[in-house]
Design an enzyme around this catalytic site. Structure first.
Site, PDB file in Angstrom:
ATOM      1  N   SER A 157       0.839  -1.191   0.000  1.00 57.61           N
ATOM      2  CA  SER A 157       0.000   0.000   0.000  1.00 57.61           C
ATOM      3  C   SER A 157       0.877   1.245   0.000  1.00 57.61           C
ATOM      4  CB  SER A 157      -0.887   0.004   1.245  1.00 57.61           C
ATOM      5  OG  SER A 157      -1.458   1.269   1.488  1.00 57.61           O
ATOM      6  N   TYR A 182       0.355   0.062  10.729  1.00 63.76           N
ATOM      7  CA  TYR A 182      -0.071  -0.351   9.398  1.00 63.76           C
ATOM      8  C   TYR A 182       1.005  -0.025   8.362  1.00 63.76           C
ATOM      9  CZ  TYR A 182      -2.715  -0.594   5.041  1.00 63.76           C
ATOM     10  OH  TYR A 182      -3.133  -0.906   3.755  1.00 63.76           O
TER      11      TYR A 182
END
Length: 317
Positions: A157, A182
């Site tokens: 990502s 994350y």
């Protein structure tokens, strides 16, 4: 590793998974897609099946997966919990015993910005599930990865812009930040592909990582609606922001990385919008690209060694 520069794939941000796979016949090939029954994973499974592949879908919730895949031919579900290394071992051993060959392995499953959660021996959950679980899975499936043509695709990502590997506190024992956690896990996904490609290329195992784009999927389950509005992801009526992709567009870069002949000599690269990404020169993740810390071979080697130590597996180095 190949330099991060676009190669002119002919596809772009609005290309769909079906468009990317047009003319590619995957008959007789087997793919494995973690989390392949929800969100981007489901669209990835659907596209690969349409192209003729048999698709194995490991799932923490097998009954839910079977229902989601009911109308997609050539799919099968097997139980797997990436947060549990014993589950990973049992899944892999059972699959290896079948003697089947895995031509495409897509590490797609993941969690994002969850409340502080500990798994295993106290590991931070996002690093454990998004990285360590997939690391152990790929290593344990080494015997059935197709020699001379297998691809491993790690779904990362733009969230990796948030941070490199926090070597002094990987598991956030000194204060938890869900977005940094994350981001670290997504950096780990990229570094994993860099090192795996370096170790596997000689035997025909190539690895790639990618940013699928911004898409509304169940991945956002831990983000309150009010926060999604504040972040500009959705409007007050729940409509996705301009620039967001559909799930089928989001799955396009994944299947492109998994199948494109153009990538034959470009192992280890980070991709976006169905092409190799450029090196990121700005701090705004909306500008795209990949941060230097995520493709650093020394960082990749260091993370690989640590992951071997934590999981107790190393089938490549």
């Amino acid at each position: 590793m190949t330099t991060q520069h676009r190669i002119g794939s002919g596809f772009g941000a609005r290309s769909t998974a079906r468009e990317v796979l047009a003319g590619i016949d995957l008959s007789g090939r087997t793919a494995l897609v973690t989390g392949g029954y929800s969100g981007l994973g489901l669209e990835t499974t659907r596209a690969l099946s349409t192209a003729g592949a048999q698709v194995i879908v490991p799932a923490r919730r097998p009954a839910v997966a079977k229902e989601a895949l009911r109308d997609i031919p050539g799919t099968e579900t097997r139980e797997l919990d990436l947060a549990d290394l014993q589950s990973v071992r049992m899944f892999a051993e059972t699959l290896v015993e079948t003697g089947r060959t895995i031509d495409i392995l897509i590490a797609n499953a993941g969690i994002m910005a969850c409340p502080e959660t500990r798994v295993g021996p106290g590991w931070e959950a996002q690093f454990a599930v998004n990285h360590l679980g997939h690391f152990a899975l790929v290593n344990r499936l080494r015997p059935v990865l197709a020699a001379g043509g297998s691809r491993v695709v790690s779904v990362s990502s733009a969230g990796h812009f948030a941070t490199g590997i926090r070597w002094n506190d990987i598991h956030f024992r000194d204060g938890y930040d869900r977005w940094l956690a994350y981001g670290q896990s997504k950096t780990a996904n990229i570094l994993f592909a860099v090192r795996l490609d370096a170790l596997g290329a000689a035997t025909g195992i190539r690895a790639f990582s990618l940013h699928p784009g911004e898409i509304l999927t169940p991945l956002q389950r831990h983000i309150p609606r009010e926060e999604q509005i504040a972040l500009g992801w959705i409007s007050p009526d729940g409509t996705a922001a301009e620039g967001f992709k559909t799930p089928e567009q989001g799955a396009a870069t994944t299947v492109w990385a998994a199948t494109s002949p153009m990538l034959a000599d470009h192992g280890g690269v980070y991709c976006q919008d169905c092409d190799v990404a450029e090196l990121a020169t700005a701090d705004d993740m909306d500008t795209g690209g990949v941060k230097p810390w995520a493709i650093d071979p020394e960082e990749a080697s260091r993370l690989w060694d640590l992951s071997c130590e934590l999981t107790g597996v190393d089938a490549f180095s």
